[in-house]
Design an enzyme around this catalytic site. Structure first.
Site: not given
Ligand code: KIV
Length: 256
Positions: A82, A112, A181
Site C-alpha cells: 500500500d 496499491k 472493500e
Molecule cells: O490495508 C489493508 O490491509 C487493506 C485491506 C483491508 C484490503 O487495504
C-alpha cells in the site's frame, strides 16, 4: 512457481479463487507463504500494529521498512504494498517517487492506491505506463475515513454507479486487480462481471474473484475487528495464557 500479476488474471478466467492476506513482518509473511496464500498485501492496516488509530499517520519510511521484512519472508506469493496516505495524492511526481521506491527498495512486485476519482485514475495510468504494476482499491477507502467513515459503501443507486464507474476507469488505466472493500454483494458481483481483471473482496460478498482479510483479524490478534472479518483462531487468548504460565513459573522458580 512465483505468482505473477498475469497469473492472477488467468485465475480469474479459469474461475479459480484468489487467496490474499495482509502481512507486516518477516515471520507472518513466511507462514502465509508456506500456507499457500497467493497474494500478500503489506497493507496500511499495519497502522493498527503500530498503535495508530487510523491509517493516516503511517509514513512511507515505515511502510518501506516493513515491506522489506515481508519480502524477505516470501518465495511464492505476489507481494503488493500500500502507498500510505499523502504519499501519492499530491502530484504524479510524488506518486512515481513513492511507488518507485517501493519497487526498488523492497523487491515487492506491485503497489496499491486507494480511490478511483479522475486524478487518481490519471496517476495510475502513468505509473502503469512506467512499468509499475498497480492494484486499485474502491468502495470503503480507509484513508478517507474522516469523509466517509467506516460504513458500507454503494448502498444507493448513485453511489453504486460511482463505484462501478471508478472500477471501470481503473481497469482502463491498467490496474491488474482491484480491491472492493465493504460494498454490497450485488454491487461487487456486478463489478466482478463487468471487469476482466480480478476483483479481491473484503466485506464484499462471495462473488469476487478472490478474498482478502487482515491477518491479525483472522488470527484473533486484533483488539477489535470489522463486522465482515472472520476469526479463525484466538491467538490473543493463547498468547496471554502462555505469557501468564511463563510469568507464574518464573515467580515460583519453576522455570528454568
Ligand atoms: O490495508 C489493508 O490491509 C487493506 C485491506 C483491508 C484490503 O487495504
Amino acid at each position: 512457481m512465483a505468482v505473477t500479476t498475469q497469473q492472477l488474471i488467468q485465475w480469474k478466467q479459469q474461475g479459480r479463487p484468489i487467496v490474499a492476506l495482509t502481512a507486516w513482518d518477516y515471520a507472518i509473511a513466511q507462514l502465509l507463504d508456506t500456507a499457500g496464500v497467493d497474494l500478500i498485501l503489506v497493507g496500511d492496516s499495519m497502522s493498527v500494529v503500530l498503535g495508530y488509530e487510523t491509517t493516516l499517520p503511517l509514513t512511507l519510511e515505515e511502510m518501506l521498512h516493513h515491506a522489506k521484512a515481508v519480502r524477505r519472508g516470501v518465495k511464492r506469493a505476489l507481494v503488493v504494498v500500500d502507498l500510505p496516505f499523502l504519499t501519492y495524492q499530491e502530484s504524479l511526481q510524488q506518486a512515481m517517487h513513492s511507488a518507485g521506491r517501493v519497487l526498488k527498495e523492497t523487491g515487492a512486485q506491485a503497489v496499491k492506491l486507494e480511490g478511483g476519482y479522475p486524478a487518481i485514475v490519471d496517476t495510475v495510468a502513468r505509473l502503469v505506463q512506467a512499468g509499475i504494476p498497480v492494484m486499485g482499491h474502491v468502495g470503503l477507502t480507509p484513508q478517507s475515513v474522516h469523509q466517509v467513515g467506516l460504513r458500507q459503501q454503494g448502498k444507493t443507486q448513485e453511489t453504486a454507479e460511482r463505484i462501478l464507474n471508478e472500477a471501470i476507469a481503473l481497469e482502463q488505466a491498467g490496474v491488474f486487480s482491484i480491491v472492493l472493500e465493504h460494498i454490497t454483494a450485488d454491487l461487487a458481483n456486478l463489478i466482478t462481471q463487468k471487469l476482466s481483471i480480478p476483483t479481491i473482496g473484503i466485506g464484499a460478498g462471495t462473488h469476487c474473484d478472490g478474498q482478502v482479510l487482515v491477518t491479525s483479524d483472522v488470527l484473533g490478534l486484533s483488539e477489535k475487528q470489522p463486522p465482515f472479518a472472520k476469526i479463525y483462531t484466538n491467538l490473543r487468548q493463547t498468547i496471554i495464557k502462555a505469557v501468564q504460565d511463563y510469568a507464574l513459573e518464573v515467580r515460583e522458580r519453576k522455570f528454568p
